[in-house]
Design an enzyme around this catalytic site. Structure first.
Site, PDB file in Angstrom:
ATOM      1  N   HIS A   1     -13.706  25.509   4.725  1.00 47.30           N
ATOM      2  CA  HIS A   1     -15.132  25.198   4.803  1.00 47.30           C
ATOM      3  C   HIS A   1     -15.997  26.117   3.947  1.00 47.30           C
ATOM      4  O   HIS A   1     -15.698  27.305   3.774  1.00 47.30           O
ATOM      5  CB  HIS A   1     -15.596  25.211   6.263  1.00 47.30           C
ATOM      6  CG  HIS A   1     -15.046  24.062   7.033  1.00 47.30           C
ATOM      7  ND1 HIS A   1     -14.242  24.217   8.132  1.00 47.30           N
ATOM      8  CD2 HIS A   1     -15.137  22.724   6.825  1.00 47.30           C
ATOM      9  CE1 HIS A   1     -13.879  23.019   8.572  1.00 47.30           C
ATOM     10  NE2 HIS A   1     -14.407  22.105   7.793  1.00 47.30           N
TER      11      HIS A   1
ATOM     12  N   ASP B   1      -4.799  23.359  25.000  1.00 45.49           N
ATOM     13  CA  ASP B   1      -4.655  23.496  23.544  1.00 45.49           C
ATOM     14  C   ASP B   1      -3.178  23.712  23.215  1.00 45.49           C
ATOM     15  O   ASP B   1      -2.411  24.213  24.042  1.00 45.49           O
ATOM     16  CB  ASP B   1      -5.485  24.679  23.034  1.00 45.49           C
ATOM     17  CG  ASP B   1      -5.933  24.478  21.585  1.00 45.49           C
ATOM     18  OD1 ASP B   1      -7.151  24.357  21.353  1.00 45.49           O
ATOM     19  OD2 ASP B   1      -5.056  24.445  20.683  1.00 45.49           O
TER      20      ASP B   1
ATOM     21  N   TYR C   1      -7.871  11.539   8.009  1.00 44.64           N
ATOM     22  CA  TYR C   1      -8.578  12.198   9.124  1.00 44.64           C
ATOM     23  C   TYR C   1      -9.704  11.298   9.634  1.00 44.64           C
ATOM     24  O   TYR C   1      -9.828  11.043  10.839  1.00 44.64           O
ATOM     25  CB  TYR C   1      -9.133  13.549   8.652  1.00 44.64           C
ATOM     26  CG  TYR C   1     -10.182  14.104   9.565  1.00 44.64           C
ATOM     27  CD1 TYR C   1      -9.843  14.603  10.817  1.00 44.64           C
ATOM     28  CD2 TYR C   1     -11.533  14.095   9.200  1.00 44.64           C
ATOM     29  CE1 TYR C   1     -10.821  15.086  11.676  1.00 44.64           C
ATOM     30  CE2 TYR C   1     -12.508  14.570  10.047  1.00 44.64           C
ATOM     31  CZ  TYR C   1     -12.153  15.070  11.281  1.00 44.64           C
ATOM     32  OH  TYR C   1     -13.131  15.534  12.130  1.00 44.64           O
TER      33      TYR C   1
HETATM   34  N1  UDP Z   1     -17.036  23.426  -1.016  1.00 46.96           N
HETATM   35  C1  UDP Z   1     -17.011  24.173  -2.194  1.00 46.96           C
HETATM   36  N2  UDP Z   1     -16.217  25.278  -2.240  1.00 46.96           N
HETATM   37  C2  UDP Z   1     -15.451  25.673  -1.187  1.00 46.96           C
HETATM   38  C3  UDP Z   1     -15.486  24.906   0.005  1.00 46.96           C
HETATM   39  C4  UDP Z   1     -16.294  23.773   0.056  1.00 46.96           C
HETATM   40  O1  UDP Z   1     -17.688  23.854  -3.151  1.00 46.96           O
HETATM   41  O2  UDP Z   1     -14.722  26.684  -1.311  1.00 46.96           O
HETATM   42  C5  UDP Z   1     -17.885  22.220  -0.950  1.00 46.96           C
HETATM   43  C6  UDP Z   1     -17.078  20.955  -0.701  1.00 46.96           C
HETATM   44  O3  UDP Z   1     -16.592  20.441  -1.901  1.00 46.96           O
HETATM   45  C7  UDP Z   1     -18.138  20.057  -0.054  1.00 46.96           C
HETATM   46  C8  UDP Z   1     -19.065  21.031   0.673  1.00 46.96           C
HETATM   47  O4  UDP Z   1     -18.781  22.321   0.137  1.00 46.96           O
HETATM   48  O5  UDP Z   1     -18.885  19.411  -1.060  1.00 46.96           O
HETATM   49  C9  UDP Z   1     -18.808  21.078   2.158  1.00 46.96           C
HETATM   50  O6  UDP Z   1     -17.415  21.248   2.362  1.00 46.96           O
HETATM   51  P1  UDP Z   1     -16.801  21.658   3.757  1.00 46.96           P
HETATM   52  O7  UDP Z   1     -15.320  21.746   3.589  1.00 46.96           O
HETATM   53  O8  UDP Z   1     -17.500  22.865   4.291  1.00 46.96           O
HETATM   54  O9  UDP Z   1     -17.201  20.451   4.722  1.00 46.96           O
HETATM   55  P2  UDP Z   1     -16.927  18.865   4.622  1.00 46.96           P
HETATM   56  O10 UDP Z   1     -18.261  18.266   4.267  1.00 46.96           O
HETATM   57  O11 UDP Z   1     -15.871  18.627   3.588  1.00 46.96           O
HETATM   58  O12 UDP Z   1     -16.502  18.502   5.994  1.00 46.96           O
END
Ligand code: UDP
Length: 332
Positions: A192, A33, A147
């Site tokens: 997340h 890492d 990404y």
């Molecule tokens: N999300 C949200 N508020 C936050 C973080 C995430 O509403 O503070 C929503 C984000 O817009 C997405 C979902 O939760 O629709 C999952 O987001 P995350 O970043 O956990 O995972 P991703 O699917 O983007 O990999």
């Protein structure tokens, strides 16, 4: 068995190392890492004789080669990558350079040192905006973010190197979450949903729901959340079958075949932790976050049929494990 885990100091890599070593006390995990995180220290305490750690940048071929020179590697699990979608939109070069070159160097060295078994951390984001749900492995690949494109390019590199003797399993993760044995999500910055929601509930902050005008029943995005222990198990099953020459060159979705909307997750957590939530906590609807797609739900039959993979944990288990993990951090 000597298993090389690239990016093994991160959340998913460290949980997978932990899971593998708990089941296989004779295995050795060689972890590479860029960072030496707390996870490495935790793993070294738990398994003092089974962890070898190298702090190196995999884009440096000469440094990466020292690992292959030092130890005979039986199988590789390649987690190392930059993973924040929003950051990838601003830092295109950084994401392409790191994610692609590290994979290319790894593949070339695996070929040179005749290491044939590779498990690759891919992502449901390679599908882009879902054309149908649930998404099976044959769904068209139309990655949107830098990404996601970098993951798709890495998949293509692996497919090409499979013609040179590398046997692969590509795991397309949906939404990993949860904690095991004191290892949880610690991204910097954290982006997340579940860790941010639970932290807001414990600390009494405002939690922002990014958009409620998506084409979904309640207007918030839908995701398929997979517990990190189940995801670690998917890696272990893939590894076992690859090493046993029972499978090769497979692509699997890893999800639970069930989606929850962001609003459902928020309401579920409020219901589960009522009475314990900080009284200043509240949630608001904010604008959409750049790059979010409305719904990602896995069709996960293939991994069940070929690996015998059955996820054990529910969304409630995930929320509870993150609540326990984050509460523990506050109390220590
Ligand atoms: N999300 C949200 N508020 C936050 C973080 C995430 O509403 O503070 C929503 C984000 O817009 C997405 C979902 O939760 O629709 C999952 O987001 P995350 O970043 O956990 O995972 P991703 O699917 O983007 O990999």
């Amino acid at each position: 068995m000597n298993i090389l885990l690239t990016g093994g100091a991160g959340y998913i890599g460290a949980c997978t190392a932990l899971f593998i070593l708990k089941l296989n006390p004779n295995f050795k995990c060689i972890i590479i890492d860029k960072e030496e995180t707390q996870n490495i220290k935790k793993l070294q305490i738990l398994f003092p004789n089974n962890i070898k750690f190298y702090k190196i940048d995999m884009c440096r071929m000469d440094l990466l080669e020292t690992v292959f020179n030092d130890t005979k590697v039986d199988g590789v699990i390649h987690f190392a990558a930059y993973t924040i979608v929003s950051e990838s939109e601003k830092e295109t070069y950084k994401y392409f350079h790191n994610n692609i070159n590290s994979t290319l160097n790894l593949l070339e060295l695996m070929k040179k040192y005749a290491v044939s078994n590779l498990i690759f951390s891919s992502s449901a984001s390679v599908y882009g905006v879902a054309e149908y749900l649930p998404i099976d492995e044959d769904h068209p690949l139309k990655p949107v973010s830098t990404y996601a494109i970098s993951k798709k390019i890495c998949e293509d590199l692996i497919l090409k190197y499979s013609e040179r003797g590398i046997n692969y399993v590509i795991l397309r993760y949906f939404n990993p979450a949860g904690a095991i044995d004191g290892i949880g999500e610690e991204h910097n910055p954290e982006t997340h949903l579940i860790p941010l929601l639970i932290r807001s509930m414990l600390e009494g902050n405002i939690f922002k729901i990014f958009g409620n005008d998506f084409p979904t029943p309640d207007g918030t995005c839908i995701r398929d959340f997979i517990h990190i222990e189940d995801l670690a198990n998917a890696h272990f099953l893939s590894l076992r079958k690859l090493l046993g020459e029972e499978i090769k060159n497979e692509i699997f979705n890893v999800g639970i075949n069930n989606g929850y909307s962001v609003m459902e997750v928020v309401l579920k957590a409020i219901e589960m932790f009522k009475g314990k939530v900080n009284k200043n906590f509240r949630y608001i609807i904010d604008s959409r976050r750049e790059g979010d797609v409305p719904a990602l739900v896995a069709k996960a039959n293939k991994i069940k049929n070929k690996l015998g993979f059955y996820p054990k944990y529910t969304i409630e288990d995930i929320l509870q494990s993150v609540w326990n993990y984050e509460s523990q951090k506050i109390s220590t």
